[in-house]
Scaffold this motif. Structure first.
Motif, short mmCIF file in Angstrom:
data_model
loop_
_atom_site.label_atom_id
_atom_site.label_comp_id
_atom_site.label_asym_id
_atom_site.label_seq_id
_atom_site.Cartn_x
_atom_site.Cartn_y
_atom_site.Cartn_z
N ARG A 288 2.51 3.65 -11.39
CA ARG A 288 2.24 2.87 -10.25
C ARG A 288 0.80 2.16 -10.52
O ARG A 288 0.09 2.63 -10.95
N ASP A 289 0.57 0.91 -9.98
CA ASP A 289 -0.48 0.11 -10.18
C ASP A 289 -1.64 0.52 -9.07
O ASP A 289 -1.28 0.54 -8.02
N ILE A 290 -2.42 1.02 -9.81
CA ILE A 290 -3.60 1.63 -9.18
C ILE A 290 -4.64 0.51 -8.16
O ILE A 290 -5.09 1.12 -7.18
N ARG A 291 -4.59 -0.65 -8.67
CA ARG A 291 -5.26 -1.47 -7.87
C ARG A 291 -5.18 -1.87 -6.46
O ARG A 291 -6.31 -1.99 -5.59
N PHE B 56 -0.41 7.39 -11.82
CA PHE B 56 -1.36 6.33 -11.53
C PHE B 56 -2.40 6.70 -12.79
O PHE B 56 -2.66 7.71 -12.90
N VAL B 57 -3.09 5.42 -13.43
CA VAL B 57 -4.03 5.62 -14.38
C VAL B 57 -5.29 4.96 -13.80
O VAL B 57 -5.19 3.81 -13.28
N MET B 58 -6.41 5.74 -13.84
CA MET B 58 -7.49 5.22 -13.34
C MET B 58 -8.65 5.37 -14.45
O MET B 58 -8.95 6.25 -14.83
N GLY B 59 -9.16 4.31 -14.73
CA GLY B 59 -10.22 4.15 -15.91
C GLY B 59 -11.61 4.31 -15.32
O GLY B 59 -12.15 3.88 -14.52
N MET B 60 -12.28 5.00 -16.01
CA MET B 60 -13.75 5.69 -15.68
C MET B 60 -14.74 5.05 -16.33
O MET B 60 -14.73 4.60 -17.57
N LEU B 61 -16.05 4.88 -15.74
CA LEU B 61 -17.04 4.50 -16.51
C LEU B 61 -18.32 5.45 -16.58
O LEU B 61 -19.38 5.28 -17.12
N HIS B 62 -17.67 6.73 -16.28
CA HIS B 62 -18.80 7.73 -16.57
C HIS B 62 -19.96 7.63 -16.06
O HIS B 62 -20.01 7.51 -14.81
N ALA B 63 -21.18 7.61 -16.51
CA ALA B 63 -22.48 7.54 -16.06
C ALA B 63 -22.73 6.51 -15.21
O ALA B 63 -23.40 6.40 -14.21
N SER B 64 -21.99 5.19 -15.49
CA SER B 64 -22.17 4.08 -14.60
C SER B 64 -21.61 4.06 -13.52
O SER B 64 -22.32 3.34 -12.52
N HIS B 65 -21.10 4.95 -13.12
CA HIS B 65 -20.41 5.31 -11.71
C HIS B 65 -21.68 5.85 -10.66
O HIS B 65 -21.69 5.32 -9.40
N LYS B 66 -22.81 6.20 -11.18
CA LYS B 66 -23.97 6.65 -10.78
C LYS B 66 -24.87 5.38 -10.06
O LYS B 66 -25.75 5.36 -9.04
N THR B 67 -24.58 4.40 -10.94
CA THR B 67 -25.49 3.23 -10.40
C THR B 67 -24.72 1.82 -9.98
O THR B 67 -25.32 0.95 -9.33
N SER B 68 -23.36 1.82 -10.32
CA SER B 68 -22.65 0.83 -10.05
C SER B 68 -22.25 0.91 -8.31
O SER B 68 -22.07 2.02 -7.55
N ASP C 19 -18.10 -3.88 -14.13
CA ASP C 19 -18.01 -2.48 -13.14
C ASP C 19 -17.16 -2.86 -11.92
O ASP C 19 -17.21 -2.22 -10.89
N ASP C 20 -16.24 -3.92 -12.30
CA ASP C 20 -15.36 -4.39 -11.31
C ASP C 20 -13.89 -3.57 -11.45
O ASP C 20 -13.30 -4.00 -12.28
N PRO C 21 -13.51 -2.65 -10.37
CA PRO C 21 -12.34 -1.74 -10.93
C PRO C 21 -10.99 -2.65 -10.88
O PRO C 21 -10.28 -2.45 -11.51
N GLN C 22 -11.15 -3.74 -10.08
CA GLN C 22 -10.11 -4.52 -10.26
C GLN C 22 -9.75 -5.38 -11.57
O GLN C 22 -8.87 -5.20 -12.09
N PHE C 23 -10.82 -5.69 -12.07
CA PHE C 23 -10.90 -6.09 -13.50
C PHE C 23 -10.73 -5.21 -14.48
O PHE C 23 -9.89 -5.39 -15.40
N ILE C 24 -11.35 -4.15 -14.47
CA ILE C 24 -11.27 -2.92 -15.35
C ILE C 24 -9.77 -2.42 -15.48
O ILE C 24 -9.16 -2.06 -16.52
N HIS C 25 -8.76 -2.88 -14.39
CA HIS C 25 -7.48 -2.19 -14.51
C HIS C 25 -6.56 -3.44 -14.74
O HIS C 25 -5.65 -3.37 -14.17
N SER C 26 -6.98 -4.37 -15.33
CA SER C 26 -6.31 -5.68 -15.73
C SER C 26 -5.87 -5.74 -17.21
O SER C 26 -6.47 -5.18 -17.93
N LEU D 173 0.84 -1.28 -0.11
CA LEU D 173 -0.01 0.08 0.03
C LEU D 173 0.81 1.15 0.01
O LEU D 173 0.41 2.35 -0.01
N SER D 174 2.16 1.13 0.14
CA SER D 174 2.94 2.24 0.17
C SER D 174 2.88 3.35 -0.83
O SER D 174 2.77 4.63 -0.84
N ALA D 175 2.56 2.97 -1.86
CA ALA D 175 2.40 3.83 -3.20
C ALA D 175 0.93 4.40 -3.00
O ALA D 175 0.84 5.47 -4.06
N CYS D 176 0.14 3.99 -2.37
CA CYS D 176 -1.05 4.93 -2.12
C CYS D 176 -1.19 5.60 -0.90
O CYS D 176 -2.21 6.10 -0.37
N GLU D 177 -0.22 6.16 -0.35
CA GLU D 177 -0.09 6.83 1.12
C GLU D 177 0.27 8.32 0.75
O GLU D 177 0.92 8.49 -0.41
#
Length: 265
Positions: A257-260, A43-55, A173-180, A18-22
């Protein structure tokens, strides 16, 4: 007794992961995944736009928690320069984001931009598209879809979309899978017929062209940050993520850095 003996080792492992996330002031006292050595941390974070409101798995609250864990100095966004400036100005004045185009991105209007009230990160728009490019793209695609002479091309695109939905089913909508890499590979396959059949018609709005424009703006910002030891969070639609990661891999002034590990459990 066994847990008491193992506790120090478990704590050490968690600190390493977790050190890279501190936050920076905490990170100095913990081991790094790999020393930055003066490079810009990205860090690169992939977004789902409108789906974030329901996921539930990748909700707006998950975005907030992840941004807190990354503790960035700068967030590069999928908003054009004019759009992000207007969005920030409106929020500063009214406490709400009213800029029309920005409202298509809940991750910004409902999560990241409001966080500027209590956080000190900077937000920069780096998107290569413009409203005119987006309007032209929609117009051209609608025309192609109605053209019987291009029916086989449109069918290939529809089948590619169906194959993608099947590939990500249950994990879309699984952030771990989306960042694989599996997700990135599925996106690469998804856009093959789109680029083959439509990119020439779309010009600046073509998939390859718009990704190149996005990257040119991102690269320009990273160029200005060389040697400043900053931590940058890049937030773009998840479909763009692999293109950004591929381009980052060609730079020697950044460490990706791996964002997962930064996503909440």
């Amino acid at each position: 007794m066994l847990m008491r003996l193992l506790a120090p080792f478990l704590l050490a492992f968690m600190a390493f992961a977790l050190s890279a996330c501190e936050p920076a002031n905490v990170r100095k006292t913990m081991p790094e995944q790999e020393p930055a050595n003066g490079r810009t941390e990205v860090f690169v974070m992939g977004m789902l736009h409108a789906s974030h409101k329901t996921s539930k798995r990748y909700s707006l609250e998950v975005i907030r928690e992840t941004v807190n864990a990354v503790h960035p100095d700068i967030i590069l966004t999928e908003l054009p320069a004019t759009t992000y400036r207007q969005a920030l100005a409106g929020f500063a004045e009214t406490g709400r984001v009213t800029e029309k185009r920005a409202r298509a991105f809940p991750e910004y209007i409902d999560a990241i931009i409001p966080m500027t009230s209590t956080h000190d990160f900077a937000i920069i728009g780096t998107a290569g598209w413009t409203p005119a490019i987006a309007a032209h793209r929609n117009e051209v695609l609608a025309s192609i879809a109605r053209d019987p002479a291009r029916g086989s091309q449109w069918l290939a695109w529809q089948r590619s979309q169906a194959a993608f939905r099947e590939a990500v089913a249950g994990h879309q909508d699984d952030p771990q899978f989306i960042h694989s890499t599996a997700y990135d590979d599925a996106v690469r396959q998804l856009y093959l017929p789109y680029m083959r059949y439509f990119d020439r018609d779309l010009g600046p709005g073509g998939w390859d062209a718009v990704n190149r424009s996005h990257w040119a703006n991102i690269a320009g910002e990273l160029d200005q940050l060389k040697g400043q030891k900053k931590r940058v969070l890049i937030t773009y639609g998840a479909y763009h993520k692999h293109r950004i990661l591929d381009a980052l891999a060609q730079r020697d002034d950044v460490i990706v850095r791996d964002i997962r590990p930064c996503f909440p459990d």
